[in-house]
Design a protein around this motif. Structure first.
Motif, PDB file in Angstrom:
ATOM      1  N   TYR A   6       0.869  -1.177   0.000  1.00 47.82           N
ATOM      2  CA  TYR A   6       0.000   0.000   0.000  1.00 47.82           C
ATOM      3  C   TYR A   6       0.908   1.230   0.000  1.00 47.82           C
ATOM      4  N   PRO A   7       0.481   2.345  -0.555  1.00 51.87           N
ATOM      5  CA  PRO A   7       1.371   3.505  -0.694  1.00 51.87           C
ATOM      6  C   PRO A   7       1.490   4.410   0.536  1.00 51.87           C
ATOM      7  N   GLU A   8       0.577   4.301   1.508  1.00 50.15           N
ATOM      8  CA  GLU A   8       0.551   5.249   2.626  1.00 50.15           C
ATOM      9  C   GLU A   8       1.343   4.771   3.841  1.00 50.15           C
ATOM     10  N   GLN A   9       2.543   4.222   3.620  1.00 48.28           N
ATOM     11  CA  GLN A   9       3.367   3.686   4.700  1.00 48.28           C
ATOM     12  C   GLN A   9       3.568   4.742   5.786  1.00 48.28           C
ATOM     13  N   GLY A  11       1.109   5.688   7.728  1.00 54.71           N
ATOM     14  CA  GLY A  11      -0.151   6.406   7.860  1.00 54.71           C
ATOM     15  C   GLY A  11      -0.812   6.309   9.212  1.00 54.71           C
ATOM     16  N   PRO A  18      -5.549   7.571   6.145  1.00 54.06           N
ATOM     17  CA  PRO A  18      -5.745   7.688   4.690  1.00 54.06           C
ATOM     18  C   PRO A  18      -7.178   7.351   4.264  1.00 54.06           C
ATOM     19  N   TYR A  21     -10.056   3.498   2.924  1.00 56.17           N
ATOM     20  CA  TYR A  21      -9.850   2.295   3.748  1.00 56.17           C
ATOM     21  C   TYR A  21     -10.894   2.277   4.858  1.00 56.17           C
ATOM     22  N   GLU A 112      -2.359  -0.956   7.254  1.00 57.37           N
ATOM     23  CA  GLU A 112      -1.390  -0.827   8.343  1.00 57.37           C
ATOM     24  C   GLU A 112      -2.112  -0.864   9.683  1.00 57.37           C
TER      25      GLU A 112
END
Length: 175
Positions: A6-9, A11, A18, A21, A112
């Motif tokens: 996922y791109p929002e590490q 978050g 984000p 989700y 996450e």
């Protein structure tokens, strides 16, 4: 380079979480004082809390640290659900101890989850779970609205387990 899917590490370190989700935020009181915070932080960061709650944990290291690969497994035999993750951040402050891991390829969810022990100004210690996730596998897509309910129940189960681990002489009861 991280292999989270996922791109929002990171978050879970900030608000708002984000968009796009399912968001989870659970808080469970676990006791009072610096000793309870230290015991809770140790149980969280060594994966003892997860193991005591019934999960099988395989990790690259005995303690959570950024970059450590973790596989969490729940269930038995062919019904065992495996969830590969990677620790994306940790915190060890005077009043906050814990970590977050992010999902990797093969995890039934994408997102996450952070696990923290926090001491509040009144001296109370709380277990706090913050997460964002969405289905990443047929099983979780099929589970639909039941998946967030199961995640909330598991977070509460972890909190009760941590209360017991952090207060061994009190039988896990908060004062």
């Amino acid at each position: 380079m991280s292999d989270v899917n996922y791109p929002e590490q990171g978050g879970t370190r900030r608000t708002p979480l984000p968009p796009g989700y399912h968001h989870l935020h659970e808080e469970v009181p676990i006791g009072r004082g610096p000793e309870v915070l230290a015991a809770a932080g140790e149980a969280i960061t060594t994966f003892r809390m997860h193991r005591a709650a019934g999960a099988v944990i395989r990790a690259d290291a005995p303690r959570a640290a950024p970059g450590v690969a973790v596989e969490v497994s729940l269930g038995i035999g062919p019904l065992r659900l495996r969830a590969p993750c990677r620790v994306v951040w940790t915190v060890a402050e005077e009043d906050r101890i814990g970590f977050a891991y992010g999902t990797r390829e093969g995890h039934p969810e994408c997102g996450e989850e952070a696990f923290l022990a926090e001491r509040r100004p009144d001296g109370s210690v709380w277990f706090v779970v913050t997460a964002f996730s969405r289905p990443a596998a047929r099983l979780t897509r099929f589970g639909g609205p039941l998946v967030p309910v199961a995640q909330r129940q598991y977070a509460r189960h972890l909190g009760r387990t941590l209360r017991r681990l952090a207060n061994p002489r009190r039988g896990g009861r908060t004062p």
